[in-house]
Structure formats: C-alpha cells, structure tokens
Design a protein around this motif. Structure first.
Motif, mmCIF file in Angstrom:
data_model
loop_
_atom_site.group_PDB
_atom_site.id
_atom_site.type_symbol
_atom_site.label_atom_id
_atom_site.label_comp_id
_atom_site.label_asym_id
_atom_site.label_seq_id
_atom_site.Cartn_x
_atom_site.Cartn_y
_atom_site.Cartn_z
ATOM 1 N N LEU A 78 29.675 24.755 -19.326
ATOM 2 C CA LEU A 78 29.160 24.352 -20.617
ATOM 3 C C LEU A 78 28.511 25.711 -21.150
ATOM 4 O O LEU A 78 28.563 26.067 -22.303
ATOM 5 N N ASP A 79 28.152 26.504 -20.074
ATOM 6 C CA ASP A 79 27.244 27.868 -20.662
ATOM 7 C C ASP A 79 28.357 28.751 -21.268
ATOM 8 O O ASP A 79 27.913 29.646 -21.912
ATOM 9 N N ALA A 81 31.480 27.875 -22.358
ATOM 10 C CA ALA A 81 32.324 27.496 -23.275
ATOM 11 C C ALA A 81 32.673 28.018 -24.885
ATOM 12 O O ALA A 81 31.545 28.462 -24.944
ATOM 13 N N ASP A 84 30.930 25.450 -30.006
ATOM 14 C CA ASP A 84 30.114 24.238 -29.959
ATOM 15 C C ASP A 84 30.788 23.094 -29.710
ATOM 16 O O ASP A 84 30.696 22.116 -28.723
ATOM 17 N N GLU A 86 33.847 22.764 -28.383
ATOM 18 C CA GLU A 86 34.423 22.685 -26.833
ATOM 19 C C GLU A 86 33.154 22.240 -25.797
ATOM 20 O O GLU A 86 33.609 21.479 -25.049
ATOM 21 N N SER A 87 32.000 22.684 -26.146
ATOM 22 C CA SER A 87 30.778 22.176 -25.400
ATOM 23 C C SER A 87 30.632 20.603 -25.616
ATOM 24 O O SER A 87 30.552 19.952 -24.343
ATOM 25 N N ASP A 91 31.263 18.147 -22.568
ATOM 26 C CA ASP A 91 30.157 17.192 -22.047
ATOM 27 C C ASP A 91 30.553 15.739 -22.070
ATOM 28 O O ASP A 91 30.129 14.797 -21.157
ATOM 29 N N HIS A 118 23.925 18.527 -21.618
ATOM 30 C CA HIS A 118 23.596 19.937 -21.441
ATOM 31 C C HIS A 118 22.646 20.404 -22.644
ATOM 32 O O HIS A 118 22.689 19.782 -24.012
ATOM 33 N N ARG A 120 22.667 22.835 -24.546
ATOM 34 C CA ARG A 120 23.508 23.348 -25.577
ATOM 35 C C ARG A 120 23.866 22.309 -26.507
ATOM 36 O O ARG A 120 23.852 22.648 -27.916
ATOM 37 N N LEU A 121 23.994 21.241 -26.252
ATOM 38 C CA LEU A 121 24.459 19.920 -27.152
ATOM 39 C C LEU A 121 23.333 19.517 -27.935
ATOM 40 O O LEU A 121 23.455 18.964 -28.766
ATOM 41 N N ALA A 124 24.095 21.624 -30.730
ATOM 42 C CA ALA A 124 25.427 21.611 -31.399
ATOM 43 C C ALA A 124 25.778 20.468 -32.248
ATOM 44 O O ALA A 124 26.725 20.531 -32.788
#
Length: 269
Positions: A78-79, A81, A84, A86-87, A91, A118, A120-121, A124
């Motif tokens: 995920l770091d 990807a 956003d 694709e993250s 996930d 994650h 990032r989400l 995102a």
C-alpha cells in the motif's frame, strides 16, 4: 460452516467454468487475491486474554501466497501503490480475503476479527469509508458485529481526521481499535474516542512510564487494552500483575501468524 451464503460463494469460486476474477481458491480451499503480479492470502495472529491465554480475537494479516505459512508480509504494498484508488482497491481486497478466510473456518467460533486500515486510506477515501466493506459482508451474510477495524496511529494534527473516519465506520456498524503511539495518547483516546480497544506497544510494560492513569481510564470507559509486539516472557509476567483490569496481548512470543486458526486441541495443550 455456519455461514451458508459464504459456503455458496466458495463453491462458486471452485467452479472451473466460472468467469475469471481477482479472487480464487488454492488447493487447501483458502481464498487468494490477485494484485498486479502478486498473489495475496491471509494469515491470522491470535489476541489472547492474559492470565487464561483464552483467544478472544485474531488479527488478519496480508501475506504472499506460499505452500505453507511462510508467506511474506505484503502490507507495504500500500505504501507503493501508484494512486489513492489503487490503495483503496488493495485495502478492500485484503479485508475481503481476511473475512472469507476467517469465517470459513469452524475454529473462528465466537472470536472477533481485527482488520487493519492503512494510514493512506484515512485521507484517500472522501466519504462513507465503511459502506463499501459493509456491502461485501452483507452480500456474504457475514456478521459486521464481529469485525473490529483497526485504525493506524495518528499525529495530534490528524485528530479531526481520526474522528471523521471513526464516526463513519461506527455508523456502518463496525467497532474500532486504535493504535496509540504513547501511553499519553492512549489515555486521550480512551476519553475522546472511546473505541472498543486500544493497542499499545509492549515496551511500555518495562517501566519508565506509569500505566495507572491509563488503566483507570480504560476501566471506567470499558475499553480493552491490548499490548502488541509481545516478544518476551517478562512482558507477559508484568502485564499479568499490573492491574485487576482484564488485559490482552498479541505477539510472536505467544503465537506466530498462520493461515489456520487455532484448533480446540491445540488451545487445550
């Protein structure tokens, strides 16, 4: 298997004539997912009640598919990807795989399933974070009430974002576990967010920082305290004597992550 809709879905995945999809079954009946050139599956690490060693939950972990349980951790995907979107896709795929692979096993019993979200989400997804995953669980007739979404540690400046995401997940029926970066942050989370559980690194059991205010706050709020990354016997011994509050632990000293859940015979042993 006590989930007939899930059983029907697994039978569909085993049909050689079904259309191609991102989810398939391996020879052991475990769900696997395709993400670019990676094949992803699930491993589970128990969360145990201290004192009794009773398993109350499992944390689902993304692993590369392998013949045994030696797959590599794929959470770092995920770091890297590319976007956003694709993250978010990866996930959700991981959480879907973990739910399938957990509830397909009779050993799941009445245990909860902790699933990571994650970091990032957190920024995102623009709206209704939990709705898409709830739709997947509802379609498979799996119990949302046994899922605990585990949110990453945040900075004080991200407090508004944590509150926003937590409120959305709660409105979709999920319970929450929060990762605290310090004892002080854990105590603030108990008061401000009142999650189902807070996870704190086991290094805080070695002394240097008083845990009594946190333990008292957790007791009053009914919040579970889970010490993670338990890797030594002294950490367990310390946690078992510091409070009369039920405490929980997770780590390699207790259990290695594996695809199969702990059987009754193994638990008794």
């Amino acid at each position: 298997m006590p989930f007939p809709t899930l059983n029907t879905y697994l039978a569909h995945l085993s049909d050689p004539d079904r259309p191609a999809s991102s989810v398939c079954l391996d020879s052991a009946g475990r769900a696997q997912g395709k993400y670019f050139n990676c094949t992803i599956t699930s491993a589970f690490q128990p969360i145990r009640a201290l004192g009794s060693s009773r398993i109350v939950a499992y944390e689902g972990l993304a692993r590369s598919a392998s013949a045994g349980d030696a797959g590599l951790s794929l959470w770092k995907l995920l770091d890297h990807a590319a976007s956003d979107d694709e993250s978010i896709e990866l996930d959700r795929l991981c959480r879907m795989l973990h739910a399938i692979n957990f509830f397909r096993q009779d050993e799941a019993g009445h245990s909860d399933l902790y699933l990571n979200v994650h970091d990032r989400l957190l920024s995102a997804v623009s709206s209704n974070h939990g709705h898409a995953f709830k739709r997947i669980l509802d379609a498979l007739d799996l119990p949302v009430g046994r899922i605990v979404l585990q949110l990453p540690a945040t900075t004080p400046q991200q407090g508004w974002l944590l509150n926003y995401v937590a409120d959305n997940y709660r409105r979709n029926g999920f319970r929450l576990a929060l990762n605290a970066a310090s004892v002080a942050q854990a105590q603030a989370m108990v008061v401000e967010q009142r999650p189902h559980a807070i996870k704190l690194d086991a290094r805080y059991l070695s002394g240097g920082v008083s845990l009594e205010p946190l333990l008292e706050a957790a007791r009053e709020a009914g919040v579970r305290l889970i010490f993670k990354r338990v890797e030594t016997a002294p950490a367990i011994a310390t946690a078992e004597v510091i409070a009369d509050l039920p405490l929980y632990a997770q780590g390699f000293f207790l259990d290695q992550p594996q695809a199969s859940l702990v059987t009754e015979a193994a638990l008794a042993a």
